[in-house]
Motif scaffolding. Sequence first.
Motif, PDB file in Angstrom:
ATOM      1  N   GLY A 348      -0.561  -1.367  -2.367  1.00 18.64           N
ATOM      2  CA  GLY A 348       0.071  -1.661  -3.643  1.00 18.64           C
ATOM      3  C   GLY A 348       1.125  -2.737  -3.472  1.00 18.64           C
ATOM      4  N   THR A 349       1.206  -3.682  -4.393  1.00 16.39           N
ATOM      5  CA  THR A 349       2.137  -4.807  -4.242  1.00 16.39           C
ATOM      6  C   THR A 349       3.589  -4.368  -4.278  1.00 16.39           C
ATOM      7  OG1 THR A 349       2.077  -5.242  -6.641  1.00 16.39           O
ATOM      8  CG2 THR A 349       0.498  -6.447  -5.254  1.00 16.39           C
ATOM      9  N   LYS A 350       3.879  -3.222  -4.912  1.00 13.22           N
ATOM     10  CA  LYS A 350       5.258  -2.752  -5.013  1.00 13.22           C
ATOM     11  C   LYS A 350       5.521  -1.525  -4.149  1.00 13.22           C
ATOM     12  CE  LYS A 350       6.256  -4.628  -9.617  1.00 13.22           C
ATOM     13  NZ  LYS A 350       6.745  -4.319 -10.987  1.00 13.22           N
ATOM     14  N   ASP A 351       4.714  -1.350  -3.130  1.00 17.21           N
ATOM     15  CA  ASP A 351       4.892  -0.225  -2.214  1.00 17.21           C
ATOM     16  C   ASP A 351       6.085  -0.512  -1.308  1.00 17.21           C
ATOM     17  OD1 ASP A 351       4.735   1.779  -0.326  1.00 17.21           O
ATOM     18  OD2 ASP A 351       2.548   1.728  -0.200  1.00 17.21           O
ATOM     19  N   ASP A 352       7.163   0.254  -1.466  1.00 16.92           N
ATOM     20  CA  ASP A 352       8.376   0.021  -0.672  1.00 16.92           C
ATOM     21  C   ASP A 352       8.441   0.916   0.570  1.00 16.92           C
ATOM     22  OD1 ASP A 352       8.713   2.380  -2.011  1.00 16.92           O
ATOM     23  OD2 ASP A 352      10.748   1.979  -2.704  1.00 16.92           O
ATOM     24  N   ILE A 353       7.396   1.705   0.806  1.00 19.50           N
ATOM     25  CA  ILE A 353       7.332   2.541   2.000  1.00 19.50           C
ATOM     26  C   ILE A 353       6.364   1.947   3.019  1.00 19.50           C
ATOM     27  CG2 ILE A 353       6.682   4.826   2.888  1.00 19.50           C
ATOM     28  CD1 ILE A 353       7.700   6.014   0.289  1.00 19.50           C
ATOM     29  N   THR A 354       5.163   1.624   2.556  1.00 18.64           N
ATOM     30  CA  THR A 354       4.181   0.943   3.402  1.00 18.64           C
ATOM     31  C   THR A 354       3.807  -0.356   2.704  1.00 18.64           C
ATOM     32  OG1 THR A 354       3.327   3.109   4.077  1.00 18.64           O
ATOM     33  CG2 THR A 354       1.997   1.190   4.633  1.00 18.64           C
ATOM     34  N   ALA A 355       4.538  -1.387   3.002  1.00 19.03           N
ATOM     35  CA  ALA A 355       4.389  -2.662   2.292  1.00 19.03           C
ATOM     36  C   ALA A 355       3.023  -3.288   2.537  1.00 19.03           C
ATOM     37  CB  ALA A 355       5.494  -3.624   2.736  1.00 19.03           C
ATOM     38  N   PRO A 356       2.561  -4.110   1.584  1.00 21.92           N
ATOM     39  CA  PRO A 356       1.282  -4.805   1.747  1.00 21.92           C
ATOM     40  C   PRO A 356       1.239  -5.590   3.047  1.00 21.92           C
ATOM     41  CG  PRO A 356       2.121  -5.107  -0.476  1.00 21.92           C
ATOM     42  CD  PRO A 356       3.212  -4.435   0.304  1.00 21.92           C
ATOM     43  N   GLY A 357       0.148  -5.418   3.779  1.00 18.17           N
ATOM     44  CA  GLY A 357       0.000  -6.052   5.079  1.00 18.17           C
ATOM     45  C   GLY A 357      -0.068  -5.031   6.201  1.00 18.17           C
ATOM     46  N   GLN A 358       0.630  -3.902   6.015  1.00 22.82           N
ATOM     47  CA  GLN A 358       0.639  -2.865   7.052  1.00 22.82           C
ATOM     48  C   GLN A 358      -0.700  -2.148   7.170  1.00 22.82           C
ATOM     49  OE1 GLN A 358       3.906  -0.087   7.166  1.00 22.82           O
ATOM     50  NE2 GLN A 358       5.426  -1.612   6.548  1.00 22.82           N
ATOM     51  N   CYS A 359      -1.345  -1.889   6.040  1.00 28.56           N
ATOM     52  CA  CYS A 359      -2.587  -1.121   6.057  1.00 28.56           C
ATOM     53  C   CYS A 359      -3.811  -2.012   6.318  1.00 28.56           C
ATOM     54  CB  CYS A 359      -2.758  -0.372   4.739  1.00 28.56           C
ATOM     55  SG  CYS A 359      -4.080   0.874   4.771  1.00 28.56           S
ATOM     56  N   ILE A 360      -3.845  -3.168   5.700  1.00 27.91           N
ATOM     57  CA  ILE A 360      -4.998  -4.059   5.859  1.00 27.91           C
ATOM     58  C   ILE A 360      -5.134  -4.549   7.298  1.00 27.91           C
ATOM     59  CG2 ILE A 360      -3.843  -6.247   5.359  1.00 27.91           C
ATOM     60  CD1 ILE A 360      -6.257  -6.989   3.619  1.00 27.91           C
ATOM     61  N   ALA A 361      -4.087  -4.372   8.091  1.00 27.01           N
ATOM     62  CA  ALA A 361      -4.131  -4.746   9.509  1.00 27.01           C
ATOM     63  C   ALA A 361      -5.240  -4.000  10.244  1.00 27.01           C
ATOM     64  CB  ALA A 361      -2.780  -4.471  10.161  1.00 27.01           C
ATOM     65  N   ALA A 362      -5.683  -2.880   9.694  1.00 24.73           N
ATOM     66  CA  ALA A 362      -6.757  -2.103  10.323  1.00 24.73           C
ATOM     67  C   ALA A 362      -8.032  -2.923  10.454  1.00 24.73           C
ATOM     68  CB  ALA A 362      -7.023  -0.836   9.510  1.00 24.73           C
ATOM     69  N   LEU A 363      -8.301  -3.776   9.481  1.00 21.43           N
ATOM     70  CA  LEU A 363      -9.553  -4.544   9.493  1.00 21.43           C
ATOM     71  C   LEU A 363      -9.616  -5.515  10.666  1.00 21.43           C
ATOM     72  CD1 LEU A 363     -10.057  -5.232   5.667  1.00 21.43           C
ATOM     73  CD2 LEU A 363     -10.798  -3.270   7.038  1.00 21.43           C
ATOM     74  N   ASP A 364      -8.473  -6.055  11.061  1.00 22.01           N
ATOM     75  CA  ASP A 364      -8.447  -6.962  12.208  1.00 22.01           C
ATOM     76  C   ASP A 364      -8.705  -6.225  13.523  1.00 22.01           C
ATOM     77  OD1 ASP A 364      -7.925  -9.171  10.619  1.00 22.01           O
ATOM     78  OD2 ASP A 364      -5.750  -8.927  10.769  1.00 22.01           O
ATOM     79  N   LEU A 365      -8.364  -4.936  13.563  1.00 14.97           N
ATOM     80  CA  LEU A 365      -8.593  -4.144  14.772  1.00 14.97           C
ATOM     81  C   LEU A 365     -10.053  -3.753  14.924  1.00 14.97           C
ATOM     82  CD1 LEU A 365      -5.499  -1.759  14.535  1.00 14.97           C
ATOM     83  CD2 LEU A 365      -5.774  -3.684  16.102  1.00 14.97           C
ATOM     84  N   LEU A 366     -10.800  -3.776  13.832  1.00 13.97           N
ATOM     85  CA  LEU A 366     -12.205  -3.360  13.837  1.00 13.97           C
ATOM     86  C   LEU A 366     -13.096  -4.521  14.272  1.00 13.97           C
ATOM     87  CD1 LEU A 366     -11.987  -1.369  10.500  1.00 13.97           C
ATOM     88  CD2 LEU A 366     -12.367  -0.363  12.758  1.00 13.97           C
ATOM     89  N   THR A 367     -12.935  -4.927  15.509  1.00 12.99           N
ATOM     90  CA  THR A 367     -13.653  -6.103  16.025  1.00 12.99           C
ATOM     91  C   THR A 367     -15.154  -5.861  16.173  1.00 12.99           C
ATOM     92  OG1 THR A 367     -13.100  -5.355  18.265  1.00 12.99           O
ATOM     93  CG2 THR A 367     -11.630  -6.980  17.236  1.00 12.99           C
ATOM     94  N   GLY A 368     -15.574  -4.604  16.265  1.00 13.88           N
ATOM     95  CA  GLY A 368     -16.992  -4.312  16.412  1.00 13.88           C
ATOM     96  C   GLY A 368     -17.699  -4.035  15.105  1.00 13.88           C
TER      97      GLY A 368
END
Length: 439
Positions: A348-368
């Motif tokens: 969520g763009t207004k998430d003040d606990i887990t700001a945007p960017g923290q969660c989508i980082a998972a996709l970069d870890l999924l190299t396989g």
Amino acid sequence: MRYMATYDLMETIRNTNQWLGATAAAMGSYPATALVPNPFFQIMAAWGEVTERSFDRMVTKPDWGILSVVGEDGRDHVVQIEKRVERPFGDLIQFKVTGRPEKKRRILLVAPMSGHYATLLRSTVASLLPDAEIYITDWHNARDIPVSAGKFDIEDYTLYLVDFMRHLGPDINVVAVCQPAPLTLAATAYLAELDPDAQPQTLTLIGGPIDPDAAATDVTDFGRRVTMGQLEETAIQRVGFKYKGAGRMVYPGLLQLAGFMSMNGEKHSKAFSNQIMRVAKGEASERDKHNRFYDEYLAVMDMTAEFYLSTVERVFKNSEIAKNAFVVNGHTVNIGAITDVAVKTVEGTKDDITAPGQCIAALDLLTGLSADKKASHVEDGAGHYGIFAGKSWRNNIRPLVLDFIDQNDGRHAAQAAKKRARKAAAKPAKLNVVKAAGK
């Protein structure tokens, strides 16, 4: 602060305030007070009612309150809560809709263990139940778990998720909300390496701190600013004599609640003063907006000290998930080993606990994982709560999550059929062993 006396002192303060509220409510409600031409006694009774309710809720686990669901036949079907797996620190439960044909969609909701009960996801469950079979992790309050049950840290939490996924089968669709997102990702990778046939069909990560350093918030700043020694000295206490878990080291729910309230102190003060005036005027009700919110918000649970401290140290300070260096039970988990699970992130763009960017980082870890099995969504204008339980969830995110599940439906159907066949074949053999033992 790591002593029972401190824990019991907090409980004494809570109990005393509950008693003061009950006393004020009783005294202000005497019929004779109606003869006094002053609103003092009405306000006194209202203050007492709100105070007693508030402090009572702090030690009461909320009820799910999901009694029925309307089926496609237009009838109300009774909802029964059934335990599928029972463990000392948490159960796997199912919301069984009686009299309704089993839904093809099967969803496991991984609830946060961050100070509130799994009932925090009540509205999430209620919104999904008409369209799917719903299971959820129901974590237990640490103060009610005897010391003899042992420890429970983030590795144990991850292994609980592994066991729950194995039990439900490879056609389950996992949705992790907030805090458990990185550990759910690790549990999926653990299965991908060691038990590929038990991997879930899809994995949806909602507002989780996969990489806390990707976008700073007050939560991540706190994690960086405070040392582990300071955190242990100021936050950890021993459960007092009143509970089954007496002597267990915990991060107390009441201490967490004090932190929650202080973050928005002015807002909460205004909400309670307004509610007192509504009660005094006879405008409040048992299930009004204030009571619905605070009955849940004030109901807090203790976390085991090892879970809280290992979360701060390993997820936030050392960023073990973000660095793909998380170790579970002596095994270094490789998130890149996930190749057959469709993964979606929601922020969520207004998430003040887990700001945007923290969660989508998972996709970069999924190299396989191939690009066609990855998806992401950022909800404009949504805060942390809104992305899993508010208007944004109901109107936009929920339909997207269900569509994502449907797009990947059947991916693990063959594995699921084989697993159920093995279970069915094992049941008669187990029954024969039990009968033979009884002779």
